[in-house]
Scaffold this motif. Structure first.
Motif, PDB file in Angstrom:
ATOM      1  N   GLN A  38       0.840  -1.204   0.000  1.00  0.00           N
ATOM      2  CA  GLN A  38       0.000   0.000   0.000  1.00  0.00           C
ATOM      3  C   GLN A  38       0.874   1.252   0.000  1.00  0.00           C
ATOM      4  OE1 GLN A  38      -2.824  -0.152   3.181  1.00  0.00           O
ATOM      5  NE2 GLN A  38      -3.497  -2.220   2.629  1.00  0.00           N
ATOM      6  N   ASP A  39       0.517   2.201  -0.792  1.00  0.00           N
ATOM      7  CA  ASP A  39       1.308   3.418  -0.903  1.00  0.00           C
ATOM      8  C   ASP A  39       0.749   4.444   0.081  1.00  0.00           C
ATOM      9  OD1 ASP A  39       3.079   5.275  -1.696  1.00  0.00           O
ATOM     10  OD2 ASP A  39       2.086   5.758  -3.590  1.00  0.00           O
ATOM     11  N   ARG A  40       0.915   4.154   1.378  1.00  0.00           N
ATOM     12  CA  ARG A  40       0.406   5.080   2.403  1.00  0.00           C
ATOM     13  C   ARG A  40       1.449   6.166   2.641  1.00  0.00           C
ATOM     14  NH1 ARG A  40      -4.525   3.218   5.244  1.00  0.00           N
ATOM     15  NH2 ARG A  40      -3.731   4.327   7.021  1.00  0.00           N
ATOM     16  N   GLN A  41       1.028   7.410   2.611  1.00  0.00           N
ATOM     17  CA  GLN A  41       1.959   8.514   2.759  1.00  0.00           C
ATOM     18  C   GLN A  41       2.330   8.724   4.236  1.00  0.00           C
ATOM     19  OE1 GLN A  41       2.986  10.640  -0.228  1.00  0.00           O
ATOM     20  NE2 GLN A  41       2.557   8.523  -0.779  1.00  0.00           N
ATOM     21  N   LEU A  42       3.588   9.033   4.468  1.00  0.00           N
ATOM     22  CA  LEU A  42       4.069   9.243   5.841  1.00  0.00           C
ATOM     23  C   LEU A  42       3.845  10.713   6.204  1.00  0.00           C
ATOM     24  CD1 LEU A  42       7.431   7.272   5.498  1.00  0.00           C
ATOM     25  CD2 LEU A  42       5.175   6.412   6.144  1.00  0.00           C
ATOM     26  N   THR A  43       2.734  10.989   6.854  1.00  0.00           N
ATOM     27  CA  THR A  43       2.399  12.392   7.144  1.00  0.00           C
ATOM     28  C   THR A  43       2.105  12.588   8.636  1.00  0.00           C
ATOM     29  OG1 THR A  43       0.077  11.991   6.695  1.00  0.00           O
ATOM     30  CG2 THR A  43       1.392  12.800   4.845  1.00  0.00           C
ATOM     31  N   ILE A  44       2.211  13.824   9.091  1.00  0.00           N
ATOM     32  CA  ILE A  44       2.027  14.136  10.516  1.00  0.00           C
ATOM     33  C   ILE A  44       0.598  13.842  11.003  1.00  0.00           C
ATOM     34  CG2 ILE A  44       2.072  16.070  12.176  1.00  0.00           C
ATOM     35  CD1 ILE A  44       4.657  16.983  10.700  1.00  0.00           C
ATOM     36  N   PRO A  45      -0.459  14.071  10.210  1.00  0.00           N
ATOM     37  CA  PRO A  45      -1.793  13.704  10.738  1.00  0.00           C
ATOM     38  C   PRO A  45      -1.898  12.225  11.122  1.00  0.00           C
ATOM     39  CG  PRO A  45      -1.968  14.664   8.524  1.00  0.00           C
ATOM     40  CD  PRO A  45      -0.546  14.793   8.945  1.00  0.00           C
TER      41      PRO A  45
END
Ligand code: AMP
Length: 534
Positions: free
Chosen positions: A6-13
């Motif tokens: 899965q291309d889950r983005q590494l983001t602060i939320p």
């Protein structure tokens, strides 16, 4: 063929969502006169309201939002809410000289500023010089400055209460989007901005959890004493959200006794600060139970063994060194005892963890000679320290992106001189950048020299760093008076009074007939250092 993950983005939320869902009962504690304790379950809706408040103030996506604040729950809310809603968190060090603060706020084009009321007296006089700031949101931390009657001033709590709770409206979905901005001292000229991405912040927070890094876990009470305007408080607030540790923040506390009492009362297990802070806390240590402390991180400079040994005697554990820079998120190395250290005695172990140690995951280090050759890893061949990795800057923010600070193959040139041994353990032996680090804060030798030489009574001036028992280093000015002028050290200090920050003013000023020069006619700071180092 591409992988099928899965291309889950590494983001602060995603960090907030993790803290709220899994660690909703864990705490963010803020010390000071109005001590507060809130759980992530209580903090998370406030963060979302903050994001909505920014929209209500028409802060555009990608705009910088400045903060002048102590380590507090509200500052944590800003750490998450600003980047989670697609804006850029811009933490500013209010201890800088006025001219530098104005430059930094204007260079980042801050749209809104969030300021602790106790810091407002320092910042308010500078507001006329801020070209882009539309609103100033004051956070009432018990400061007593009456609020100026000015339509730009808003109150943080009123702003939040005017918002509904609900999901983030415009959240980021690109891990490479800018998340936060922090300026660092340039050797010459103006400070330079380092622009972190969501991805670098998330990766850095994860690597801090590593067993061979800080080993942070749900059982920890993490106490960042390092200010939140220094490199995202070394990433510790984000790391605490990753692992569910309690976060213990000193708020505006500066008094050693109050700080140690806070660490003891809430059972801090991990704390981080520069050596000057650890030194200042010593008189307050006896009589307090700090037995839960398992790791005392001391970064930003070398660890002095006498200081570390004092902690070992009083608190039961020595100080653990780490090396990093604003440009590196910051942690690149941290000391640890490996299997090949098993034979060391207690004193040797203490000395070893007082050195920077090996590179943490995702980062690489190398030392390179003046002619560009990578030095052998033998622990005795010094060269310029260079570093690369997913948590390390690739350029500076803005027009002057400092391209000579990066090598052709994309490594950061650190301006530190170091050796690396066969096990990958780093030692810093010198610095090529013309800066003095006093109590963890930079002083530009060149800027200070220019300020001294702006006095027509001065012919020339050179500034070097000399070691200091409290501050680690202090600047010392070597000054040659103009012909026929009878100048005193106090005259020089008086001249500097309004030109540089008060803590830049040297205690040691040597008046001399001539500054020693190198063969090419430059000041020989090496000769001056040799003469005055002790
Ligand atoms: P800053 O960007 O203000 O965090 O400063 C980074 C610089 O501080 C490094 O390039 C070094 O010159 C110095 N520094 C940081 N950590 C250490 C350390 N463990 N030992 C010696 N110097 C250090």
């Amino acid at each position: 063929m591409r992988g099928l993950m899965q291309d889950r983005q590494l983001t602060i939320p995603t960090l907030l969502s993790r803290a709220e869902t899994n660690f909703g009962h864990k705490r963010v504690i803020t010390g000071g006169a109005g001590e507060t304790v809130a759980t992530w379950r209580e903090v998370a809706p406030r963060v979302r309201k903050l994001a909505r408040a920014l929209t209500s103030l028409n802060v555009p996506p990608g705009a910088c939002v400045g903060t002048f604040a102590w380590n507090s729950q509200r500052h944590v809310e800003l750490y998450i809410g600003i980047p989670s809603s697609g804006r850029i968190l811009h933490t500013v060090n209010h201890r800088l000289h006025h001219g530098q603060i104005s430059f930094i706020v204007n260079d980042a084009a801050d749209d809104v500023l969030f300021i602790d009321r106790s810091i407002l007296p320092v910042i308010w006089p500078l507001v006329p010089s801020f070209r882009t700031v539309r609103h100033i949101v004051v956070m009432d931390d018990g400061g007593d400055m009456p609020l100026p009657d000015d339509p730009r001033i808003l109150d943080y709590e009123e702003l939040l209460s005017a918002q509904d709770d609900g999901p983030f409206e415009n959240t980021v979905d690109d891990e490479n989007a800018a998340a936060s901005l922090c300026y660092t001292s340039g050797t010459t000229g103006n400070p330079k901005g380092v622009l972190y991405s969501h991805r670098s912040v998330v990766l850095h927070s994860l690597l801090l959890l590593g067993a061979d890094v800080f080993a942070l876990s749900e059982r920890d009470v993490v106490a960042p004493i390092v200010p939140m305007f220094h490199v995202n408080a070394w990433g510790l607030p984000y790391a605490a959200m990753q692992c569910g540790a309690d976060l213990l923040l000193p708020g505006p506390i500066k008094d050693a006794e109050e700080l140690v009492t806070l660490l003891s009362r809430y059972g801090a297990t991990f704390s981080a600060a520069v050596a000057t802070v650890w030194r200042d806390l010593i008189p307050a240590l006896p009589g307090h139970d700090l037995s839960r402390l398992r790791h005392i991180a001391c970064g930003g400079g070398a660890v002095d063994d006498a200081l570390s040994s004092t902690y070992e005697k009083i608190v039961g554990i020595p100080l653990t060194n780490a090396w990093g820079m604003t440009e590196t998120s910051p942690v690149v190395t941290t000391a640890r005892l490996a299997t090949h250290h098993d034979g060391l005695d207690a004193e040797e172990r203490r000395r070893l963890i007082g050195t920077p140690g090996p590179a943490v995951p995702l980062t690489e280090i190398r030392v390179v000679s003046d002619d560009g050759v990578e030095q052998p890893r033998d622990g005795r061949s010094p060269g310029e320290l260079q570093t690369a990795g997913a948590t390390i800057a690739s350029a500076y923010f803005g027009a002057d992106n400092g391209s000579d600070s990066f090598t052709a193959d994309g490594w950061l040139r650190t301006g530190d001189v170091a050796t690396i041994d066969q096990w990958g353990y780093l030692r810093i032996v010198d610095r090529t950048k013309d800066l003095v680090k006093s109590g963890g804060e930079w002083i530009s030798s060149v800027a200070l020299e220019n300020a001294v030489m702006s006095d027509p009574r001065v012919k020339e001036a050179a500034v070097i760093g000399v070691s200091d028992p409290r501050w680690g280093e202090r600047p010392m000015a070597c000054v040659v008076p103009a012909a026929g002028v009878n100048l005193t050290a106090d005259d020089v200090r008086e001249h500097l009074r309004d030109r540089v920050a008060s803590w830049w003013i040297p205690e040691r000023i040597e008046l001399m007939n001539e500054i020693p020069k190198t063969a090419t006619g430059k000041w020989s700071k090496q000769t001056l250092r040799r003469r005055f180092a002790d």
